[in-house]
Design a protein around this motif. Structure first.
Motif, short mmCIF file in Angstrom:
data_model
loop_
_atom_site.label_atom_id
_atom_site.label_comp_id
_atom_site.label_asym_id
_atom_site.label_seq_id
_atom_site.Cartn_x
_atom_site.Cartn_y
_atom_site.Cartn_z
N PHE A 37 27.01 -0.39 40.07
CA PHE A 37 26.34 -0.90 38.87
C PHE A 37 25.14 -1.77 39.28
O PHE A 37 25.21 -2.58 40.19
CB PHE A 37 27.33 -1.73 38.05
CG PHE A 37 26.66 -2.62 37.04
CD1 PHE A 37 26.03 -2.09 35.92
CD2 PHE A 37 26.63 -4.01 37.23
CE1 PHE A 37 25.40 -2.92 35.00
CE2 PHE A 37 26.01 -4.84 36.31
CZ PHE A 37 25.39 -4.29 35.19
N GLY A 38 24.02 -1.57 38.56
CA GLY A 38 22.83 -2.34 38.87
C GLY A 38 21.81 -2.29 37.75
O GLY A 38 22.12 -1.90 36.61
N GLY A 39 20.59 -2.62 38.06
CA GLY A 39 19.53 -2.71 37.05
C GLY A 39 19.18 -1.40 36.39
O GLY A 39 18.66 -1.39 35.27
N GLU A 40 19.46 -0.27 37.08
CA GLU A 40 19.13 1.03 36.51
C GLU A 40 20.29 1.65 35.73
O GLU A 40 20.13 2.71 35.12
CB GLU A 40 18.69 1.99 37.62
CG GLU A 40 17.49 1.51 38.42
CD GLU A 40 16.28 1.28 37.54
OE1 GLU A 40 16.02 2.11 36.66
OE2 GLU A 40 15.59 0.25 37.74
N THR A 41 21.44 1.01 35.74
CA THR A 41 22.60 1.55 35.03
C THR A 41 22.37 1.45 33.52
O THR A 41 22.06 0.37 33.01
CB THR A 41 23.87 0.77 35.40
OG1 THR A 41 24.05 0.79 36.82
CG2 THR A 41 25.09 1.38 34.73
N PRO A 42 22.52 2.56 32.78
CA PRO A 42 22.33 2.51 31.33
C PRO A 42 23.32 1.55 30.67
O PRO A 42 24.46 1.43 31.12
CB PRO A 42 22.60 3.96 30.88
CG PRO A 42 22.36 4.79 32.10
CD PRO A 42 22.81 3.93 33.25
N TYR A 43 22.87 0.89 29.64
CA TYR A 43 23.73 -0.04 28.90
C TYR A 43 23.59 0.22 27.41
O TYR A 43 22.64 0.89 26.96
CB TYR A 43 23.39 -1.49 29.24
CG TYR A 43 21.98 -1.91 28.88
CD1 TYR A 43 21.65 -2.37 27.62
CD2 TYR A 43 20.96 -1.84 29.84
CE1 TYR A 43 20.36 -2.74 27.29
CE2 TYR A 43 19.66 -2.21 29.53
CZ TYR A 43 19.36 -2.67 28.25
OH TYR A 43 18.08 -3.03 27.93
N SER A 44 24.51 -0.31 26.63
CA SER A 44 24.48 -0.15 25.18
C SER A 44 23.83 -1.36 24.50
O SER A 44 23.01 -1.21 23.60
CB SER A 44 25.89 0.05 24.63
OG SER A 44 26.43 1.27 25.10
N ILE A 45 24.22 -2.55 24.93
CA ILE A 45 23.69 -3.79 24.34
C ILE A 45 23.39 -4.77 25.47
O ILE A 45 24.20 -4.94 26.39
CB ILE A 45 24.68 -4.43 23.36
CG1 ILE A 45 24.94 -3.49 22.17
CG2 ILE A 45 24.17 -5.77 22.85
CD1 ILE A 45 26.04 -3.98 21.23
N MET A 46 22.23 -5.40 25.39
CA MET A 46 21.88 -6.48 26.30
C MET A 46 21.55 -7.70 25.47
O MET A 46 20.78 -7.61 24.51
CB MET A 46 20.69 -6.09 27.18
CG MET A 46 20.19 -7.20 28.08
SD MET A 46 18.92 -6.58 29.20
CE MET A 46 17.83 -7.99 29.27
N PHE A 47 22.14 -8.85 25.83
CA PHE A 47 22.00 -10.04 24.99
C PHE A 47 22.03 -11.30 25.85
O PHE A 47 22.81 -11.39 26.79
CB PHE A 47 23.15 -10.07 23.98
CG PHE A 47 23.22 -11.34 23.16
CD1 PHE A 47 22.20 -11.67 22.27
CD2 PHE A 47 24.30 -12.20 23.30
CE1 PHE A 47 22.27 -12.85 21.53
CE2 PHE A 47 24.37 -13.37 22.56
CZ PHE A 47 23.35 -13.69 21.67
N GLY A 48 21.16 -12.25 25.53
CA GLY A 48 21.20 -13.53 26.21
C GLY A 48 19.83 -14.10 26.46
O GLY A 48 18.81 -13.48 26.15
N PRO A 49 19.77 -15.31 27.04
CA PRO A 49 18.50 -16.02 27.21
C PRO A 49 17.68 -15.51 28.38
O PRO A 49 18.21 -15.00 29.36
CB PRO A 49 18.95 -17.47 27.46
CG PRO A 49 20.30 -17.32 28.11
CD PRO A 49 20.92 -16.12 27.46
#
Length: 418
Positions: free
Chosen positions: A127-139
């Motif tokens: 898992f890393g920066g190129e791994t697809p995600y569904s939701i990204m949240f935060g400061p």
């Protein structure tokens, strides 16, 4: 004194509230107590390049309770990636709550403190920066320009950023970030249990094309008058207005004593601006009686819009994770929650953060006080002399501040490109 009826009603409301919290469905809850390593997988992302940083299980340098631990980045100029799996669930017809706390002990100049929810099958060791995600949240913080909360939803392989600005906290204390997504496609973003932004997934993200658009066939009518002010036809230029010169000879000027007319030519007085000159004449402006306002094309239904009642739905949520690049390490994550009940999340934040925040602030202030005392011991300077030096160097200080601002602008540009 409360009447028996009021007391009964109050007890009923309390019971109802407790029942609601008890019925909350908890998909994932992490306080990083004993055994947390068995629930999380540290990724080997960037390990071959010797750029992978390690996590430390700690309560940090200052805290409200030394036993309340989270995970903290430990090395500068490193990538960090870690994830945890939970039973896969579908948030259709459910409220989705994603909440965690984060503390930037390093006085973060440029970097993120966000977390992600991932769907489907993920190779956690890679898992890393190129791994697809569904939701990204935060400061996310970088220089003077970027101090905001990210809220990104992924649809059909495309990441959609929130269009509203949500400022984040920038101090070195713990703060709680909460994202709530409801089945009616509305959302709320909270910081420290206080709502900072809310709205609709339809309008505050470009997940779907807009429902209505400006009519591309519409044209402004030829007789549409959109000039709000016009020259006053009754206003006339005063007689002799154009005869007023822009400059006049300086009446106070005197011919220099060493002026030689034969060698220097005939002396003429220098000119100065004429205080009577008012510039080219223009008639005064008056309200246009025929003004119809600024013309706007009428809105029509967008033929490309197709409603998706499941715009809020993620059917295969299965992992919580974070991946970061840290120039300065020290970011600490704790008390991660994924559930379907905002009231439970509120109580969870009160229990894990609110009751400790004052003690944490006191611990931080005490450390800052000791640090300042140590600095004064190492470099004692007479306060009066220091003030005089500061006053004499005022111009230099301003120049230094401007130079620092220029450097921050360059850093901001680099962050935006990333």
């Amino acid at each position: 004194m409360a009447t028996p009826r009021k007391t009964s009603l109050l007890l009923g409301l309390v019971a109802l509230s407790l029942l609601s919290i008890a019925s909350a469905e908890i998909f994932f809850e992490e306080r990083f107590d004993d055994g947390w390593e068995n629930r999380w997988v540290k990724s080997d992302w960037k390990k071959d390049e010797k750029m992978a940083g390690d996590w430390n299980h700690t309560s940090g340098k200052w805290n409200g309770d030394p036993n309340d631990k989270g995970i903290q980045t430990t090395e500068d100029y490193r990538f960090y990636a870690i994830s945890a799996e939970f039973p896969e669930f579908n948030n259709k017809d459910k409220t989705l709550v994603f909440q965690f706390s984060v503390k930037h002990e390093q006085k973060l100049d440029c970097g993120g403190g966000y977390m992600k929810l991932l769907s489907g099958k993920v190779d956690q060791k890679n898992f890393g920066g190129e791994t697809p995600y569904s939701i990204m949240f935060g400061p996310d913080i970088c220089g003077y320009s970027t101090k905001k909360v990210h809220a990104i939803f992924t649809r059909n392989g495309k990441n959609h950023l929130i269009k509203k600005d949500v400022p984040c906290e920038t101090d070195q204390l713990t703060h709680v970030y909460t994202l709530i997504v409801r089945p009616d496609a509305t959302y709320s973003i909270l910081i420290d249990n206080n709502e900072k932004q809310s709205g609709s997934l339809y309008t505050d993200w470009d997940i779907l094309p807009p429902k209505t658009i400006k009519d591309p066939e519409a044209k402004k009518p030829e007789d549409w008058d959109d000039k709000e002010y016009i020259p006053d036809p009754e206003d006339k230029k005063p007689e002799g207005y154009d005869d007023i010169p822009k400059e006049i000879p300086d009446a106070d000027a005197k011919k220099p004593e060493d002026w030689d007319d034969e060698e220097d030519g005939e002396w003429t007085a220098p000119t100065i601006p004429n205080p009577e000159y008012k510039g080219p004449w223009k008639p005064k402006q008056i309200k246009n009686p025929n003004y119809k306002g600024k013309w706007k094309a009428p809105m029509i239904d967008n033929p490309d819009f197709k409603d998706d009642p499941d715009i809020y739905v993620y059917p295969n949520l299965k992992y919580v994770a974070t991946e970061l690049w840290q120039v300065k390490s020290g970011t600490l994550f704790d008390n991660i929650l994924v559930c379907d009940d905002p009231e439970y999340a509120k109580k969870f934040a009160e229990e894990t953060w609110e009751k400790l925040k004052d003690a944490e602030k006191a611990a931080f202030d005490e450390l800052e006080k000791k640090r300042e005392e140590e600095e004064r011991k190492e470099d004692p300077v007479d306060s009066d002399d220091e003030k005089e030096d500061d006053a004499d160097a005022g111009t230099d200080s301003d120049a230094e501040k401007n130079a620092e601002a220029d450097i921050e602008d360059v850093d901001d540009d680099a962050h935006d490109e990333l």
